[in-house]
Enzyme design. Sequence first.
Site, PDB file in Angstrom:
ATOM      1  N   TYR A 136       4.967  -3.903 -11.057  1.00  0.00           N
ATOM      2  CA  TYR A 136       6.209  -3.312 -10.553  1.00  0.00           C
ATOM      3  C   TYR A 136       5.863  -2.508  -9.302  1.00  0.00           C
ATOM      4  CZ  TYR A 136      10.477  -0.379 -10.597  1.00  0.00           C
ATOM      5  OH  TYR A 136      11.637   0.275 -10.268  1.00  0.00           O
ATOM      6  N   LYS A 164       6.785  -7.776  -8.861  1.00  0.00           N
ATOM      7  CA  LYS A 164       8.171  -7.448  -8.550  1.00  0.00           C
ATOM      8  C   LYS A 164       8.155  -6.682  -7.239  1.00  0.00           C
ATOM      9  CE  LYS A 164      12.078  -4.563  -9.978  1.00  0.00           C
ATOM     10  NZ  LYS A 164      12.496  -3.456 -10.863  1.00  0.00           N
TER      11      LYS A 164
END
Length: 301
Positions: A136, A164
């Site tokens: 992330y 991501k």
Amino acid sequence: MSHPWSGVFPAVTTKMSRSGDLDLPAMRESLERLIANGVSGAIVLPMLGENASLTLAEREAVIRTAAEVVDGRIPLLSGLAETTLGTAMANAQLYRSWGAQGLMVFPSLGYKSDPRETAQWYREIAAAAALPIMIYNNPIAYGVDVTPAVLEALADVPEIVCVKEETGDIRRVTDIYVALGDRFSVFCGVDDLIVESLSLGVTGWVSGMTNVWPKQCVALFELCRREEFARARDLYRMLTPSFHLDTHVKLVQYIKLAEHLVYGAPEWTRSPRLPLVGEERAFVIDTIEDAKARLAASDWA
């Protein structure tokens, strides 16, 4: 490590009662709604899911409930957001035992690590988790940037399969592919950059507003994947004002209120987040109601 991750993966909100307790029946209903509308995966306990506000026992309840609902129909990931490496490693193993099939791993929440420290953080969590991992990368929120150079340092870790991308800099997508080819799947993590990101070759989308409009978000993704960008732009322009809600510091309150307006889900959050009031609440309501009207008058209702 092979994995089936592509498509639309909503960052699922954690449903709560007005008193701040978990509302697991509402959670079940929302997950069923997402699956029925064609999402390709689901991520529970993301930042949008108020991960840091939940006890470990509550996180267990969320993961176990989600695993029971999903029942293997789509990949189920859990966010992993911790301060210390030891806790992150231990909880990664717990989350796997509770039914998570993959992890979306945050950087350390308590320290802005440098590139060497960042790579080591992810390397050690990957070894402990024995699950496929999505990094992330949100330097705007967390002050740590997993750059292409950091990804190169992690290219030999088979468990790390995806990033991501949430820098807000659309050039980063191409920079990752130039540096690393197809070593990592790249997911767009910003709702109001999804069409731009898909035009550059991302393979997935971690989306907040898919909680609100799963059918339309899946359709938008598929249009872009087929490179039908003229049709995609029409739908994107209807949704982009509401997609902007996903980039605000109060995205949890904004998206939960949007869910409430569109399909009746509870809007409640846990303190220190408070319900929206006044002009701010009116702005979100107006934004969502305008999108609802535009969709109703189109082929995308």
